[in-house]
Write an enzyme that holds these catalytic residues in place. Structure first.
Site, PDB file in Angstrom:
ATOM      1  N   ASP A 102       0.842  -1.008  -0.269  1.00 58.10           N
ATOM      2  CA  ASP A 102       0.155  -0.053   0.071  1.00 58.10           C
ATOM      3  C   ASP A 102       1.206   0.986   0.124  1.00 58.10           C
ATOM      4  O   ASP A 102       0.169   2.007   0.199  1.00 58.10           O
ATOM      5  CB  ASP A 102      -0.992   0.378   1.309  1.00 58.10           C
ATOM      6  CG  ASP A 102      -0.878  -0.156   2.411  1.00 58.10           C
ATOM      7  OD1 ASP A 102       1.147  -0.331   2.390  1.00 58.10           O
ATOM      8  OD2 ASP A 102      -0.783  -0.155   3.294  1.00 58.10           O
ATOM      9  N   SER A 103       2.212   1.274   0.453  1.00 56.33           N
ATOM     10  CA  SER A 103       3.043   2.022  -0.510  1.00 56.33           C
ATOM     11  C   SER A 103       3.352   3.094  -1.615  1.00 56.33           C
ATOM     12  O   SER A 103       3.063   4.292  -2.280  1.00 56.33           O
ATOM     13  CB  SER A 103       4.373   1.983  -0.325  1.00 56.33           C
ATOM     14  OG  SER A 103       4.501   0.603  -0.755  1.00 56.33           O
ATOM     15  N   LYS A 160      -1.221  -9.795   3.211  1.00 55.77           N
ATOM     16  CA  LYS A 160       0.140  -9.410   4.209  1.00 55.77           C
ATOM     17  C   LYS A 160      -0.936  -8.216   5.114  1.00 55.77           C
ATOM     18  O   LYS A 160      -1.439  -7.854   3.952  1.00 55.77           O
ATOM     19  CB  LYS A 160       1.312  -8.062   3.749  1.00 55.77           C
ATOM     20  CG  LYS A 160       2.042  -7.490   4.570  1.00 55.77           C
ATOM     21  CD  LYS A 160       3.236  -6.878   3.858  1.00 55.77           C
ATOM     22  CE  LYS A 160       3.555  -5.629   3.495  1.00 55.77           C
ATOM     23  NZ  LYS A 160       2.902  -3.849   4.265  1.00 55.77           N
ATOM     24  N   GLU A 213      -0.522  -5.672   8.671  1.00 54.65           N
ATOM     25  CA  GLU A 213       0.024  -4.892   9.501  1.00 54.65           C
ATOM     26  C   GLU A 213      -0.457  -5.140  10.870  1.00 54.65           C
ATOM     27  O   GLU A 213      -1.802  -4.951  11.042  1.00 54.65           O
ATOM     28  CB  GLU A 213       0.041  -2.846   9.053  1.00 54.65           C
ATOM     29  CG  GLU A 213       0.932  -3.035   7.914  1.00 54.65           C
ATOM     30  CD  GLU A 213       0.820  -1.954   7.513  1.00 54.65           C
ATOM     31  OE1 GLU A 213       0.085  -0.745   8.820  1.00 54.65           O
ATOM     32  OE2 GLU A 213       1.092  -0.960   6.700  1.00 54.65           O
ATOM     33  N   GLU A 249       9.465  -4.008   9.824  1.00 52.05           N
ATOM     34  CA  GLU A 249      10.045  -2.495   8.840  1.00 52.05           C
ATOM     35  C   GLU A 249      10.519  -2.174  10.535  1.00 52.05           C
ATOM     36  O   GLU A 249      10.042  -1.768  11.165  1.00 52.05           O
ATOM     37  CB  GLU A 249       8.583  -2.210   8.749  1.00 52.05           C
ATOM     38  CG  GLU A 249       9.427  -0.671   8.261  1.00 52.05           C
ATOM     39  CD  GLU A 249       8.398   0.130   7.425  1.00 52.05           C
ATOM     40  OE1 GLU A 249       6.932  -0.657   6.840  1.00 52.05           O
ATOM     41  OE2 GLU A 249       8.114   1.170   6.661  1.00 52.05           O
TER      42      GLU A 249
HETATM   43  O1  KIV Z   1       3.559  -0.603   1.301  1.00 44.84           O
HETATM   44  C1  KIV Z   1       5.209  -1.611   1.349  1.00 44.84           C
HETATM   45  O2  KIV Z   1       5.593  -1.101   0.622  1.00 44.84           O
HETATM   46  C2  KIV Z   1       5.692  -2.327   2.418  1.00 44.84           C
HETATM   47  C3  KIV Z   1       7.028  -3.113   2.410  1.00 44.84           C
HETATM   48  C4  KIV Z   1       7.194  -1.243   2.678  1.00 44.84           C
HETATM   49  C5  KIV Z   1       6.603  -3.738   3.073  1.00 44.84           C
HETATM   50  O3  KIV Z   1       4.687  -2.677   3.397  1.00 44.84           O
END
Ligand code: KIV
Length: 274
Positions: free
Chosen positions: A54-55, A123, A125, A192
């Site tokens: 989500d970056s 993924k 968090e 992270e």
């Molecule tokens: O959103 C993302 O790109 C991430 C990575 C930095 C692990 O969570």
């Protein structure tokens, strides 16, 4: 066949490849991608996994945090990456508050990312507070990657993007978070921005692979955000990252040259006609 040969050949990476690499003490290579051309490049370069993080909200869509990223956005970009990637294991992030309300909500989001986006894993968090939800998703047959330490979706709670796990209390909380995720069945955990000593300790203690970003060389693998790695933005990359190219500069120069040639009627020529 050795892992080296597998990495060199066009072998499709699947979830068990992660634990095999950890057992063999071979580093795992993960890179983020948000679009079709980047997915083609990551596959061609032999990345083990692509993370549609989500970056994307910050580095591809221009928001100032990951919080505005929606499930629709994640589905749209995951599907684009899916069309470009045949070999890397494809992991998609569950965005802000799209999975923490209930396991039913998490299942709905996971279903969209896998059915419409083509993700092979997701993924999430968080730590102990999401362990039950993680377990339900894993039990439903979905590989889940955990993410502890600096969790950008909680940036306002954390008070900014800062290194985590420096105090004994904070390190112990992160350790418990990671252990509860492993217990819940994750196949790997992103660490992270955590203290290097803690990253080393966790990478030794956990049986699942750790994937570090700003978490030292002691992790079982590394993930970098593609715009940091390839220099796609004008700003300097963060200290923990390494920039291997300067695509922003190259693209700017290419557009500048094109503009000049159009203005001077040097492009197109007869050779560019159908
Ligand atoms: O959103 C993302 O790109 C991430 C990575 C930095 C692990 O969570």
């Amino acid at each position: 066949m050795s892992i080296d040969k597998a990495a060199a050949r066009d072998v499709k990476r699947r979830v068990h490849y992660f634990s095999t690499l950890k057992q063999r003490q071979q580093k795992i290579v993960v890179v983020t991608a948000y679009d079709y051309p980047t997915a083609l490049a990551a596959d061609a370069a032999g990345a083990d996994a692509i993370l549609v993080g989500d970056s994307l909200g910050m580095v591809a869509l221009g928001f100032d945090s990951t919080i505005p990223v929606t499930v629709d956005m994640m589905v749209h970009h995951t599907a684009a990456v899916r069309r470009g990637s045949k070999l890397a294991f494809l992991i998609a992030d569950l965005p802000f508050l799209s999975y923490k309300t209930s396991s039913a909500q998490a299942m709905e989001t996971v279903a969209r990312l896998m059915q419409e986006g083509g993700a092979e894993a997701v993924k999430m968090e968080g730590g102990q507070e999401i362990a039950d939800i993680v377990r339900r998703v894993v039990d439903a047959g979905v590989p889940v990657m955990g993410h502890v330490g600096l969790t950008p979706q909680s940036v306002h709670k954390l008070g900014g993007y800062r290194v985590q796990g420096r105090s004994d209390d904070s390190a112990e909380t992160i350790r418990r978070d990671a252990l509860s995720l492993q217990e819940a069945g994750v196949f790997s955990i992103v660490l992270e921005a955590i203290d290097p000593t803690l990253a080393k300790q966790l990478s030794e203690e956990l049986t699942v692979p750790t994937i570090g970003i700003g978490a030292s060389r002691h992790c079982d693998g590394q993930v970098l955000v593609i715009s940091d790695l390839a220099g796609m933005l004008p700003a300097s990359p963060p200290k923990f990252a390494k920039q291997y190219a300067n695509l922003h500069e190259q693209m700017t120069q290419a557009i500048r040259t094109y503009a000049q040639e159009v203005r001077e009627a040097e492009f197109p020529t007869d050779r560019n006609e159908y």
